[in-house]
Scaffold this motif. Structure first.
Motif, PDB file in Angstrom:
ATOM      1  N   ARG A 141      12.361  55.331 -38.498  1.00  0.00           N
ATOM      2  CA  ARG A 141      12.259  56.613 -38.630  1.00  0.00           C
ATOM      3  C   ARG A 141      11.620  57.592 -37.548  1.00  0.00           C
ATOM      4  O   ARG A 141      10.844  56.857 -36.908  1.00  0.00           O
ATOM      5  N   PRO A 142      12.423  58.689 -37.253  1.00  0.00           N
ATOM      6  CA  PRO A 142      11.759  59.474 -36.066  1.00  0.00           C
ATOM      7  C   PRO A 142      10.480  60.044 -36.474  1.00  0.00           C
ATOM      8  O   PRO A 142      10.133  60.427 -37.694  1.00  0.00           O
ATOM      9  N   GLY A 143       9.614  60.197 -35.413  1.00  0.00           N
ATOM     10  CA  GLY A 143       8.409  60.868 -35.650  1.00  0.00           C
ATOM     11  C   GLY A 143       7.451  60.374 -34.605  1.00  0.00           C
ATOM     12  O   GLY A 143       7.585  59.941 -33.779  1.00  0.00           O
ATOM     13  N   ARG A 144       6.113  60.813 -34.742  1.00  0.00           N
ATOM     14  CA  ARG A 144       5.289  60.649 -33.633  1.00  0.00           C
ATOM     15  C   ARG A 144       4.892  58.995 -33.692  1.00  0.00           C
ATOM     16  O   ARG A 144       4.527  58.528 -34.614  1.00  0.00           O
ATOM     17  N   PRO A 145       4.905  58.463 -32.512  1.00  0.00           N
ATOM     18  CA  PRO A 145       4.315  56.848 -32.554  1.00  0.00           C
ATOM     19  C   PRO A 145       3.021  56.690 -33.077  1.00  0.00           C
ATOM     20  O   PRO A 145       2.219  57.438 -33.015  1.00  0.00           O
ATOM     21  N   ARG A 146       2.920  55.641 -33.628  1.00  0.00           N
ATOM     22  CA  ARG A 146       1.755  55.066 -34.093  1.00  0.00           C
ATOM     23  C   ARG A 146       0.564  54.913 -33.110  1.00  0.00           C
ATOM     24  O   ARG A 146       0.548  54.051 -31.964  1.00  0.00           O
ATOM     25  N   GLU A 147      -0.614  55.481 -33.304  1.00  0.00           N
ATOM     26  CA  GLU A 147      -1.641  55.155 -32.341  1.00  0.00           C
ATOM     27  C   GLU A 147      -2.693  54.195 -32.673  1.00  0.00           C
ATOM     28  O   GLU A 147      -3.231  53.877 -31.609  1.00  0.00           O
ATOM     29  N   ILE A 148      -2.775  53.772 -33.959  1.00  0.00           N
ATOM     30  CA  ILE A 148      -3.876  52.895 -34.346  1.00  0.00           C
ATOM     31  C   ILE A 148      -3.203  51.681 -34.197  1.00  0.00           C
ATOM     32  O   ILE A 148      -2.019  51.227 -34.952  1.00  0.00           O
ATOM     33  N   GLU A 149      -3.883  50.775 -33.772  1.00  0.00           N
ATOM     34  CA  GLU A 149      -3.372  49.330 -33.465  1.00  0.00           C
ATOM     35  C   GLU A 149      -3.691  48.534 -34.862  1.00  0.00           C
ATOM     36  O   GLU A 149      -4.805  49.048 -35.690  1.00  0.00           O
ATOM     37  N   ASP A 150      -3.016  47.376 -34.903  1.00  0.00           N
ATOM     38  CA  ASP A 150      -3.165  46.603 -36.097  1.00  0.00           C
ATOM     39  C   ASP A 150      -4.555  45.971 -36.106  1.00  0.00           C
ATOM     40  O   ASP A 150      -5.124  45.936 -37.217  1.00  0.00           O
ATOM     41  N   ALA A 151      -5.031  45.554 -35.062  1.00  0.00           N
ATOM     42  CA  ALA A 151      -6.395  45.072 -35.057  1.00  0.00           C
ATOM     43  C   ALA A 151      -7.324  46.002 -35.385  1.00  0.00           C
ATOM     44  O   ALA A 151      -8.445  45.755 -36.113  1.00  0.00           O
ATOM     45  N   LYS A 152      -7.064  47.280 -35.176  1.00  0.00           N
ATOM     46  CA  LYS A 152      -8.357  48.313 -35.575  1.00  0.00           C
ATOM     47  C   LYS A 152      -8.200  48.495 -36.950  1.00  0.00           C
ATOM     48  O   LYS A 152      -9.041  48.624 -37.954  1.00  0.00           O
ATOM     49  N   ILE A 153      -6.922  48.460 -37.592  1.00  0.00           N
ATOM     50  CA  ILE A 153      -6.954  48.623 -39.099  1.00  0.00           C
ATOM     51  C   ILE A 153      -7.342  47.217 -39.688  1.00  0.00           C
ATOM     52  O   ILE A 153      -8.118  47.505 -40.896  1.00  0.00           O
ATOM     53  N   GLU A 154      -7.092  46.334 -39.451  1.00  0.00           N
ATOM     54  CA  GLU A 154      -7.536  44.980 -39.755  1.00  0.00           C
ATOM     55  C   GLU A 154      -9.171  44.797 -39.814  1.00  0.00           C
ATOM     56  O   GLU A 154      -9.763  44.671 -40.814  1.00  0.00           O
ATOM     57  N   ASP A 155      -9.709  45.497 -38.673  1.00  0.00           N
ATOM     58  CA  ASP A 155     -11.192  45.549 -38.904  1.00  0.00           C
ATOM     59  C   ASP A 155     -11.897  46.776 -39.803  1.00  0.00           C
ATOM     60  O   ASP A 155     -12.774  46.271 -40.315  1.00  0.00           O
TER      61      ASP A 155
END
Length: 363
Positions: free
Chosen positions: A84-98
């Motif tokens: 989907r179009p939109g702003r690219p995700r800024e938070i990395e998976d590693a940060k979410i996992e943490d």
């Protein structure tokens, strides 16, 4: 001459594709849309027409044709949603996992659980981002539930016995769920209740005056949903015996009476034992220790509390009795049985898994 439609391109699957589509079709809870598309393709691959597939899966011919065409063009990749179009995700998976690991495995200093702002300060993210991460992973640190595993050594046979009565009641018998709702308080608010108005909730004072208590003995007929109920001032063995005599008089003499009941001391006194010896048609089935959730009359007590008692105001025990009797009358005018669906194996399996998780968490 018979009219023929536009011919469809044959849809042939390789074995790896069939296995992958089967895996996707089983993900109806985690990826419902992809699972549905996989089911469409599998049905089309069986050789039936688009119309037959649409009827089988309760969808339209256009939907079947769309995903059949997408699969033929791009194979399994065609069933997935386009980026989907939109702003690219800024938070990395590693940060979410943490964030998830910190939420599950640690607690903040000076508190028993994390708040969004405490976790935001810890992780360097905004509290709204933390809220979205928790919502995505189903984390609710601010909420808790209570539980109690039964230590009853006869847990398994008791569960099988009671669930068997619900799912396969005996012939020429009535199954009753019996219990007491003791010490129901006649409470009256210290100030008049302000009734609900458009745009405003009902309002009541937080404090109240007590005007005595009453105990309700109830027997829920599992098959019909009807309830035999009697109010008494106390809930001793003497009152319980009176209620058993009421049940005896209410049930036709040619029927056995199977009673599901808890392990309260007043249910096992010598006087009760003598009563049962003289009336062999009575059969007691005791719930496991801390297993009152197996007794369906508790569900009816919940309805009584929600619909009549919690928001009621009663200035005397007489008024409280009248309210309870009115609820009994409404129940029996339009009885509706509670339908038990879980098997004994399913219940015992859940208990075993829960016990295993408890051991692993504190082992």
């Amino acid at each position: 001459m018979a009219r023929t439609g536009r011919p469809t391109t044959p849809l042939v699957l390789t074995e790896p594709e069939r296995d992958e589509l089967g895996r996707l079709a089983r993900r109806s809870r985690s990826a419902r849309r992809v699972a549905f598309r996989a089911k469409i393709v599998l049905a089309c691959a069986s050789g039936i027409s688009n119309t037959a597939v649409a009827a089988k899966l309760r969808t339209s011919n256009q939907t079947v044709g769309l995903w059949r065409k997408r699969f033929l063009e791009r194979r399994i990749d065609g069933l997935l949603d386009e980026p989907r179009p939109g702003r690219p995700r800024e938070i990395e998976d590693a940060k979410i996992e943490d964030v998830v690991i910190q939420t599950l495995e640690t607690t903040p200093k000076g508190a028993t659980h994390w708040s969004t702002r405490q976790m935001a300060e810890k992780s360097g993210l905004s509290h709204m981002t933390i809220s979205r991460i928790w919502r995505a992973f189903g984390l609710q640190p601010h909420r808790t539930e209570s539980f109690k595993l039964s230590p009853d050594p006869l847990l398994v046979p008791k569960v099988r016995d009671i669930v068997g009565l619900y799912l396969n009641p005996p012939d020429n018998a009535v199954v009753l769920c019996v219990d007491e709702k003791s010490q129901i308080q006649a409470l009256n608010r210290t100030q008049p209740v302000l009734p609900m108005r458009i745009g405003e909730r009902e309002r009541r004072s937080h404090d109240y005056d007590r005007h005595g208590t009453v105990s309700l003995f109830a027997a829920l007929d599992v098959t019909t949903g009807e309830v035999i109920g009697r109010c008494h001032q106390r809930h001793r063995s003497r009152e319980f015996l009176k209620f058993l005599r009421t049940i005896d008089a209410s049930v036709p003499a040619d029927l056995d009476i199977h009673i599901i009941i808890d392990n309260y001391a007043t249910h096992k006194t010598p006087a009760v034992q003598r009563f049962l010896v003289k009336r062999p048609r009575f059969h007691f089935h005791f719930t496991p220790t801390y297993g009152s959730w197996l007794n369906l009359v508790e569900r009816w007590f919940g309805l009584l509390t929600d619909r009549q008692l919690r928001r009621g105001s009663h200035t005397s025990v007489v008024q409280l009795r009248k309210a309870i009797e009115e609820f009994l009358e409404v129940t029996n005018d339009h009885p509706k049985p509670f339908v038990w669906t879980a098997t004994a194996d399913e219940i015992l399996g859940r208990i075993a898994r829960f016990a295993q998780r408890t051991v692993q968490a504190h082992g």
